[in-house]
Design a protein around this motif. Sequence first.
Motif, PDB file in Angstrom:
ATOM      1  N   ALA A   1      38.378  82.164  14.580  1.00  0.00           N
ATOM      2  CA  ALA A   1      38.041  81.746  13.224  1.00  0.00           C
ATOM      3  C   ALA A   1      38.337  80.261  13.022  1.00  0.00           C
ATOM      4  CB  ALA A   1      38.811  82.584  12.216  1.00  0.00           C
TER       5      ALA A   1
ATOM      6  N   GLU B   1      38.098  87.714   9.114  1.00  0.00           N
ATOM      7  CA  GLU B   1      37.973  88.976   9.831  1.00  0.00           C
ATOM      8  C   GLU B   1      37.925  88.793  11.351  1.00  0.00           C
ATOM      9  OE1 GLU B   1      33.688  87.717   8.830  1.00  0.00           O
ATOM     10  OE2 GLU B   1      35.737  87.454   8.067  1.00  0.00           O
ATOM     11  N   ARG B   2      37.716  87.564  11.815  1.00  0.00           N
ATOM     12  CA  ARG B   2      37.691  87.286  13.255  1.00  0.00           C
ATOM     13  C   ARG B   2      39.111  87.048  13.772  1.00  0.00           C
ATOM     14  NH1 ARG B   2      32.626  86.008  15.305  1.00  0.00           N
ATOM     15  NH2 ARG B   2      30.991  85.681  13.738  1.00  0.00           N
TER      16      ARG B   2
ATOM     17  N   TYR C   1      35.585  77.279  12.270  1.00  0.00           N
ATOM     18  CA  TYR C   1      35.681  76.478  11.050  1.00  0.00           C
ATOM     19  C   TYR C   1      35.830  75.000  11.391  1.00  0.00           C
ATOM     20  CZ  TYR C   1      36.125  76.296   5.981  1.00  0.00           C
ATOM     21  OH  TYR C   1      35.885  76.087   4.639  1.00  0.00           O
TER      22      TYR C   1
ATOM     23  N   GLU D   1      36.310  82.616   8.343  1.00  0.00           N
ATOM     24  CA  GLU D   1      36.011  84.008   8.689  1.00  0.00           C
ATOM     25  C   GLU D   1      37.297  84.740   9.082  1.00  0.00           C
ATOM     26  OE1 GLU D   1      31.629  83.743  10.607  1.00  0.00           O
ATOM     27  OE2 GLU D   1      33.126  82.407  11.482  1.00  0.00           O
TER      28      GLU D   1
END
Length: 242
Positions: free
Chosen positions: A116, A110-111, A120, A108
């Motif tokens: 992110a 955008e985080r 993950y 992600e």
Amino acid sequence: MPPLEVREVADAAGLCRAAADLIATTAAAAVAARGRFTLALSGGNTPRALYQLLASELVTRVPWASTHLYFGDERCVPPDDPDSNYRMALESLLSKIPGLVERTARIEGERPPPEAAKRYDALLRKAFIDGTTFDIALLGIGEDGHTASLFPGSPALDERTQWALATEAPPTMKTRQRVTLTYPMFASSRAVVFLVVGGDKRRILADVLADAGNPNARYPASRITARDQLLYLADRAAMHGK
């Protein structure tokens, strides 16, 4: 560490074909043996052509319904940004195969990078509980010897606990904030396959191969290992500069 294998092909098209054949064969065997096939994707122009080939000519050879996709790294941008590895994979492969988007675990971008990476890492630990990670992890080599987003001099090179880590690319690169998988993730993969194309990669490929498997090597790509197979697929130009 498995024996290092270097396989030379004529050109970029031949390299994509060889990689696609390997993925299709490995996928069928993995699904027959374990019920699923897991593949870590890489960004870049060569993987784009590979993904397009998988989504077209080889589409019937891959058991897509049992295939699960991941990413070796990501730029910290939204998923629709032109620099996003996910966007490239979406356009060239994921959107072409029914249900594959739902079986793709993206980073992600955008985080905030640490968030992110943490998310993950947790996702990967739930997906791979037996200690073995991907059936195949695809990687490339940058002109500075980096791979994924493991750059020379980065603290990420010494990480041995986290599976995904926030890191920074050098100042010369457009998108500096990254999330990358770490060496333990690749070392636990059944196979790692490097895709190397073009005469501009001849010198760095030779340098990386000369020190392959050395955990203290100068170039991050040299430090990559795998559980069963470590394969460098390179075209003639990358091998000989012609």
